[in-house]
Design a protein around this motif. Structure first.
Motif, short mmCIF file in Angstrom:
data_model
loop_
_atom_site.label_atom_id
_atom_site.label_comp_id
_atom_site.label_asym_id
_atom_site.label_seq_id
_atom_site.Cartn_x
_atom_site.Cartn_y
_atom_site.Cartn_z
N ARG A 251 -3.04 -8.30 5.20
CA ARG A 251 -2.62 -7.77 6.50
C ARG A 251 -3.38 -8.45 7.65
N GLU B 10 -7.17 0.04 -8.14
CA GLU B 10 -7.10 0.55 -6.77
C GLU B 10 -8.04 -0.22 -5.85
N THR B 11 -9.24 -0.54 -6.34
CA THR B 11 -10.20 -1.29 -5.53
C THR B 11 -9.68 -2.69 -5.23
N GLY C 42 0.82 -1.20 0.00
CA GLY C 42 0.00 0.00 0.00
C GLY C 42 0.86 1.25 0.00
N ARG D 72 -9.29 2.89 -11.30
CA ARG D 72 -10.14 2.71 -10.12
C ARG D 72 -10.34 1.23 -9.82
N SER E 263 -6.55 -3.67 -5.24
CA SER E 263 -5.39 -3.56 -4.35
C SER E 263 -5.82 -3.32 -2.91
N ALA E 264 -6.84 -2.46 -2.72
CA ALA E 264 -7.32 -2.19 -1.37
C ALA E 264 -7.85 -3.47 -0.73
N TYR E 265 -8.53 -4.30 -1.52
CA TYR E 265 -9.05 -5.56 -0.97
C TYR E 265 -7.92 -6.49 -0.56
N VAL F 283 -15.02 -9.06 -5.42
CA VAL F 283 -14.46 -7.80 -5.92
C VAL F 283 -14.37 -7.83 -7.45
N THR G 183 -4.74 -6.05 -0.10
CA THR G 183 -3.83 -5.52 0.92
C THR G 183 -4.44 -5.70 2.31
N GLY G 184 -5.71 -5.33 2.45
CA GLY G 184 -6.37 -5.49 3.75
C GLY G 184 -6.50 -6.94 4.15
#
Length: 228
Positions: A155, A144-145, A110, A141, A147-149, A217, A151-152
């Motif tokens: 983690r 990005e969406t 991220g 977009r 990647s956000a999924y 997603v 990555t979270g």
């Protein structure tokens, strides 16, 4: 000037190069996390003086950038998948697998884009999967969406693995130990939705959870791509 633009100094008296420095740093991080990495410790592993490393790397952040780029080479697919969905799914799964091999990667995912050659190659592969299918902004977009999924999700999975090691309790052991407290709290009737999830929901492992969320997603991305 980035670390990739800056030329390396001569190797004498002790043979050194960024490849060896990064390999030593990755090994240290694999063993003890990012807190185990310092220029002094890397130098000691290479039997070199700490000041020698500053000719190759100016800061610890530069070292971290190089380490991330080294692992990004593991994420790159060996061949281009057949369609955009397969390509994005493969990149997400390969990122998760790399993070499970190198747990410290989860701490550095991220944020600002990775600018090393392997990081740029991953970005190129990711965006190329949507080239010609979506306009540039929609593609960005979507990426990005996605990647956000992942990555979270990565983690969270790594945090659970670290908690198991820190407490000595597996997920099942922790659930059994916490069960009496949770049962008492749910019996109060204050948390009906949570009680339904606990008693009626299906417990799945991290891999299955990751794959399911990823499919959802990608379904959402697909809906955007087919919208007039």
């Amino acid at each position: 000037m980035t670390v990739w633009d800056r030329p390396e100094p001569p190797t004498r008296p002790v043979p050194l190069d960024r490849e060896r420095i990064v390999a030593a740093a990755v090994a240290l991080a694999d063993e003890g996390g990012l807190e185990a990495v310092s220029l002094r410790k890397v130098a000691a592993r290479l039997n070199a003086g700490p000041m020698r490393l500053y000719g190759y790397i100016s800061t610890k952040q530069e070292l971290f950038d190089l380490m991330v780029d080294e692992v990004y080479a593991e994420i790159l697919p060996e061949e281009r998948p057949g369609d955009w969905r397969e390509a994005l799914s493969a990149l997400a799964h390969r990122t998760r697998q790399a993070a499970l091999r190198h747990e410290w990667l989860a701490d550095l995912l991220g944020g600002r884009p990775a600018l090393g050659p392997n990081g740029l190659a991953v970005a190129e592969t990711t965006l190329a999967a949507l080239d010609g299918i979506a306009d540039v902004d929609t593609g960005m977009r979507a990426v990005e969406t996605l990647s956000a999924y992942f990555t979270g999700a990565i983690r969270r999975e790594i945090a659970n693995l670290r908690a198991e090691r820190a407490t000595g309790l597996s997920q099942r052991d922790w659930q059994r130990a916490s069960g009496p407290h949770l049962t008492r709290m749910l019996a109060t009737g204050r948390f009906p939705a949570l009680a339904k999830a606990v008693y009626d929901g299906t417990d799945v492992d991290a891999e299955a959870s990751f794959a399911t969320g990823l499919d959802w997603v990608l379904d959402a991305v697909a809906a955007k791509l087919t919208r007039p």
